[in-house]
Design a protein around this motif. Structure first.
Motif, PDB file in Angstrom:
ATOM      1  N   THR A 115       0.851  -1.183   0.000  1.00 12.47           N
ATOM      2  CA  THR A 115       0.000   0.000   0.000  1.00 12.47           C
ATOM      3  C   THR A 115       0.890   1.238   0.000  1.00 12.47           C
ATOM      4  O   THR A 115       2.112   1.139   0.144  1.00 12.47           O
ATOM      5  N   GLU A 116       0.292   2.403  -0.144  1.00  9.64           N
ATOM      6  CA  GLU A 116       1.061   3.639  -0.106  1.00  9.64           C
ATOM      7  C   GLU A 116       1.622   3.906   1.281  1.00  9.64           C
ATOM      8  O   GLU A 116       2.592   4.642   1.429  1.00  9.64           O
ATOM      9  N   LYS A 117       1.049   3.303   2.304  1.00  3.18           N
ATOM     10  CA  LYS A 117       1.480   3.561   3.675  1.00  3.18           C
ATOM     11  C   LYS A 117       2.491   2.543   4.199  1.00  3.18           C
ATOM     12  O   LYS A 117       3.255   2.848   5.104  1.00  3.18           O
ATOM     13  N   LEU A 118       2.507   1.353   3.637  1.00  3.14           N
ATOM     14  CA  LEU A 118       3.353   0.277   4.154  1.00  3.14           C
ATOM     15  C   LEU A 118       4.472  -0.053   3.177  1.00  3.14           C
ATOM     16  O   LEU A 118       4.222  -0.303   1.992  1.00  3.14           O
ATOM     17  N   SER A 119       5.701  -0.071   3.681  1.00  2.00           N
ATOM     18  CA  SER A 119       6.861  -0.469   2.891  1.00  2.00           C
ATOM     19  C   SER A 119       7.588  -1.600   3.605  1.00  2.00           C
ATOM     20  O   SER A 119       7.844  -1.519   4.810  1.00  2.00           O
ATOM     21  N   LEU A 120       7.930  -2.661   2.858  1.00  2.00           N
ATOM     22  CA  LEU A 120       8.588  -3.829   3.423  1.00  2.00           C
ATOM     23  C   LEU A 120       9.878  -4.117   2.655  1.00  2.00           C
ATOM     24  O   LEU A 120       9.905  -4.039   1.417  1.00  2.00           O
ATOM     25  N   TYR A 121      10.947  -4.441   3.400  1.00  2.00           N
ATOM     26  CA  TYR A 121      12.243  -4.747   2.797  1.00  2.00           C
ATOM     27  C   TYR A 121      12.804  -6.007   3.451  1.00  2.00           C
ATOM     28  O   TYR A 121      12.722  -6.175   4.666  1.00  2.00           O
ATOM     29  N   ALA A 122      13.403  -6.870   2.623  1.00  2.00           N
ATOM     30  CA  ALA A 122      14.117  -8.046   3.122  1.00  2.00           C
ATOM     31  C   ALA A 122      15.505  -8.057   2.481  1.00  2.00           C
ATOM     32  O   ALA A 122      15.636  -7.849   1.268  1.00  2.00           O
ATOM     33  N   TYR A 123      16.538  -8.302   3.308  1.00  2.77           N
ATOM     34  CA  TYR A 123      17.924  -8.224   2.856  1.00  2.77           C
ATOM     35  C   TYR A 123      18.635  -9.566   3.010  1.00  2.77           C
ATOM     36  O   TYR A 123      18.429 -10.265   4.004  1.00  2.77           O
ATOM     37  N   ALA A 124      19.493  -9.888   2.044  1.00  2.00           N
ATOM     38  CA  ALA A 124      20.501 -10.939   2.172  1.00  2.00           C
ATOM     39  C   ALA A 124      21.849 -10.232   2.101  1.00  2.00           C
ATOM     40  O   ALA A 124      22.161  -9.579   1.094  1.00  2.00           O
ATOM     41  N   LEU A 125      22.665 -10.339   3.169  1.00  2.00           N
ATOM     42  CA  LEU A 125      23.836  -9.486   3.328  1.00  2.00           C
ATOM     43  C   LEU A 125      25.102 -10.285   3.564  1.00  2.00           C
ATOM     44  O   LEU A 125      25.056 -11.421   4.050  1.00  2.00           O
ATOM     45  N   ASN A 126      26.236  -9.653   3.278  1.00  2.00           N
ATOM     46  CA  ASN A 126      27.530 -10.249   3.607  1.00  2.00           C
ATOM     47  C   ASN A 126      27.806 -10.215   5.103  1.00  2.00           C
ATOM     48  O   ASN A 126      28.492 -11.099   5.631  1.00  2.00           O
ATOM     49  N   GLY A 127      27.291  -9.181   5.795  1.00  2.00           N
ATOM     50  CA  GLY A 127      27.520  -9.113   7.231  1.00  2.00           C
ATOM     51  C   GLY A 127      27.197  -7.759   7.805  1.00  2.00           C
ATOM     52  O   GLY A 127      26.606  -6.898   7.145  1.00  2.00           O
ATOM     53  N   TYR A 128      27.598  -7.565   9.063  1.00  3.52           N
ATOM     54  CA  TYR A 128      27.286  -6.376   9.851  1.00  3.52           C
ATOM     55  C   TYR A 128      28.343  -5.306   9.601  1.00  3.52           C
ATOM     56  O   TYR A 128      29.498  -5.447   9.983  1.00  3.52           O
ATOM     57  N   ASN A 129      27.944  -4.243   8.896  1.00  2.00           N
ATOM     58  CA  ASN A 129      28.826  -3.113   8.637  1.00  2.00           C
ATOM     59  C   ASN A 129      30.071  -3.529   7.848  1.00  2.00           C
ATOM     60  O   ASN A 129      31.182  -3.092   8.135  1.00  2.00           O
ATOM     61  N   ILE A 130      29.868  -4.348   6.832  1.00  2.00           N
ATOM     62  CA  ILE A 130      30.974  -4.743   5.949  1.00  2.00           C
ATOM     63  C   ILE A 130      30.461  -4.786   4.513  1.00  2.00           C
ATOM     64  O   ILE A 130      29.280  -5.045   4.266  1.00  2.00           O
ATOM     65  N   TYR A 131      31.337  -4.510   3.576  1.00  2.00           N
ATOM     66  CA  TYR A 131      31.038  -4.717   2.166  1.00  2.00           C
ATOM     67  C   TYR A 131      31.496  -6.112   1.726  1.00  2.00           C
ATOM     68  O   TYR A 131      30.793  -6.811   1.009  1.00  2.00           O
ATOM     69  N   GLU A 132      32.690  -6.514   2.161  1.00  2.00           N
ATOM     70  CA  GLU A 132      33.232  -7.809   1.776  1.00  2.00           C
ATOM     71  C   GLU A 132      33.027  -8.820   2.901  1.00  2.00           C
ATOM     72  O   GLU A 132      33.263  -8.518   4.074  1.00  2.00           O
ATOM     73  N   ASP A 133      32.636 -10.023   2.552  1.00  2.00           N
ATOM     74  CA  ASP A 133      32.367 -11.060   3.546  1.00  2.00           C
ATOM     75  C   ASP A 133      33.643 -11.449   4.288  1.00  2.00           C
ATOM     76  O   ASP A 133      34.717 -11.538   3.692  1.00  2.00           O
ATOM     77  N   ASN A 134      33.528 -11.672   5.601  1.00  2.00           N
ATOM     78  CA  ASN A 134      34.694 -12.088   6.392  1.00  2.00           C
ATOM     79  C   ASN A 134      34.607 -13.542   6.838  1.00  2.00           C
ATOM     80  O   ASN A 134      35.468 -14.020   7.562  1.00  2.00           O
ATOM     81  N   ASN A 135      33.545 -14.249   6.453  1.00  2.00           N
ATOM     82  CA  ASN A 135      33.436 -15.681   6.705  1.00  2.00           C
ATOM     83  C   ASN A 135      32.497 -16.286   5.659  1.00  2.00           C
ATOM     84  O   ASN A 135      32.095 -15.606   4.716  1.00  2.00           O
ATOM     85  N   LYS A 136      32.163 -17.552   5.813  1.00  2.00           N
ATOM     86  CA  LYS A 136      31.326 -18.225   4.828  1.00  2.00           C
ATOM     87  C   LYS A 136      29.841 -18.129   5.153  1.00  2.00           C
ATOM     88  O   LYS A 136      29.020 -18.746   4.472  1.00  2.00           O
ATOM     89  N   LYS A 137      29.501 -17.344   6.170  1.00  2.00           N
ATOM     90  CA  LYS A 137      28.113 -17.228   6.607  1.00  2.00           C
ATOM     91  C   LYS A 137      27.501 -15.946   6.078  1.00  2.00           C
ATOM     92  O   LYS A 137      28.112 -14.896   6.130  1.00  2.00           O
ATOM     93  N   LYS A 138      26.285 -16.032   5.590  1.00  2.91           N
ATOM     94  CA  LYS A 138      25.552 -14.860   5.138  1.00  2.91           C
ATOM     95  C   LYS A 138      24.571 -14.410   6.235  1.00  2.91           C
ATOM     96  O   LYS A 138      24.225 -15.170   7.130  1.00  2.91           O
ATOM     97  N   SER A 139      24.161 -13.154   6.123  1.00  5.87           N
ATOM     98  CA  SER A 139      23.283 -12.565   7.131  1.00  5.87           C
ATOM     99  C   SER A 139      21.983 -12.114   6.479  1.00  5.87           C
ATOM    100  O   SER A 139      21.867 -12.051   5.256  1.00  5.87           O
TER     101      SER A 139
END
Length: 365
Positions: A164-188
């Protein structure tokens, strides 16, 4: 390298605008924006003119004229494609951004999968937090300590759905917390949901879930939750936010237990006129086990994490609708046993710091 980036960026924008202008069948829009914030600040615990002070992202140098940020953004959007790229320079990216991609604030491209559903990929600014990263985007110039320990940037994929115009939803698949490049084999993973209740009030939740521990160091799954509320009246504006974080196997007393951290912020702004505004902020942060703030030895020779409260007071004058002059002061006080600030007048340590900063900002677009 910096000079080449600065010289080539306007040329690339010109070429891009010519190409995008030809895409009339898609009703494409191309825009360019720029923002500059300059400052002078002083801190009671200053260790030196060229040193970055503790827990500062904004105006991190004491007793020196400085440039917080000069940033340039290009955006493109059409019916099925969108993209954004921002480069930035100054003390904020140098003190707080990725070392490997220091000049890239964000760079991502998106495709529309179906009506109201988009998939974006690349480098993003953080989706977590009550406050944003830059003074122009906040009522205050400085950031609360709880914001300081939130992530600033991230990389991965993002699904965006607006039912709706009032509701916005986002889902992320990330390398990690405050990083651009992954530091392990686990995704967040990450979530963001915002809802507009009416013209004056909106609420939201953001979350992060992942394990960023180095390979071979065991499981240290982290969750980070942020909730916020924004009220905007004709003269009075109020923002309330709270953070709550956990990390597996991070308790200082019993390493088999989960550690907890929390923070809160309350910001109020009053528009005395169209050009003049007063604002204030109260904040607190508690990370007893130090999995966000790091650990240190207190006066009792105990290992602990950071605990503090803070109070900010400031005034803003807007010469034009796209510029500001801000004068701001803040006091932050750590726990009585945590003498983490340097008292330069007495050559001793103290648990209190006073700050003052003057900002001039201007933006286009």
């Amino acid at each position: 390298m910096r000079l080449k980036i600065i010289l080539y960026f306007p040329f690339l924008l010109l070429c891009s605008s010519i190409v995008f202008a030809q895409d009339t069948s898609q009703h494409a829009e191309f825009s360019f924006s720029a923002y500059v914030d300059a400052y002078i600040a002083t801190y009671s615990d200053s260790l030196g003119t060229n040193d970055y002070q503790k827990y500062t992202t904004i105006s991190p140098r004491s007793n020196q004229f400085g440039l917080n940020v000069a940033m340039f953004t290009a955006k493109y959007s059409s019916k099925d494609i969108r993209g954004v790229a921002t480069i930035h320079f100054g003390d904020i990216p140098r003190s707080s951004w990725s070392g490997n991609y220091n000049f890239i604030q964000e760079a991502n491209v998106g495709v529309r999968l179906c009506k109201n559903l988009w998939l974006d990929a690349g480098f993003f600014r953080t989706h977590i937090g009550t406050e944003a990263c830059f003074p122009k985007e906040n009522y205050t110039s400085s950031l609360a300590i709880t914001t300081y320990f939130e992530p600033y940037y991230q990389s991965g994929f993002r699904l965006n759905y607006n039912p709706t115009e009032k509701l916005s939803l986002y889902a992320y698949a990330l390398n990690g917390y405050n990083i651009y490049e992954d530091n392990n084999k686990k995704k967040s993973a990450g979530l963001l949901a915002t809802y507009v209740l009416n013209d004056s009030l909106n609420v939201g939740y953001s979350g992060y879930y992942g394990d960023d521990a180095a390979e071979g160091s065991g499981n240290h799954f982290r969750t980070f939750h942020n909730i916020f509320l924004n009220y905007k009246g004709r003269k009075i504006k109020v923002t309330v936010g709270a953070d709550f974080a956990t990390q597996q196997h991070a308790d200082l007393v019993d390493s088999t237990q989960t550690a907890f951290a929390m923070g809160a912020v309350l910001i109020a702004s009053y528009n005395a006129s169209n050009k003049f505004r007063l604002y204030t902020r109260g904040e607190l942060f508690k990370d007893t086990d130090g999995f966000l703030s790091g650990t240190f030895t207190n006066k009792n020779m105990h290992t602990t994490g950071l605990k503090l409260v803070g109070f900010t007071l400031g005034a803003e004058y807007k010469p034009t609708s796209n510029s500001y002059i801000r004068l701001e002061g803040r006091n932050i006080t750590a726990d009585n046993q945590q003498e983490i600030f340097h008292n330069k007048n007495k050559s001793t340590n103290t648990n209190t710091r006073l700050e003052a900063m003057l900002h001039l900002g201007f933006w286009l677009g």
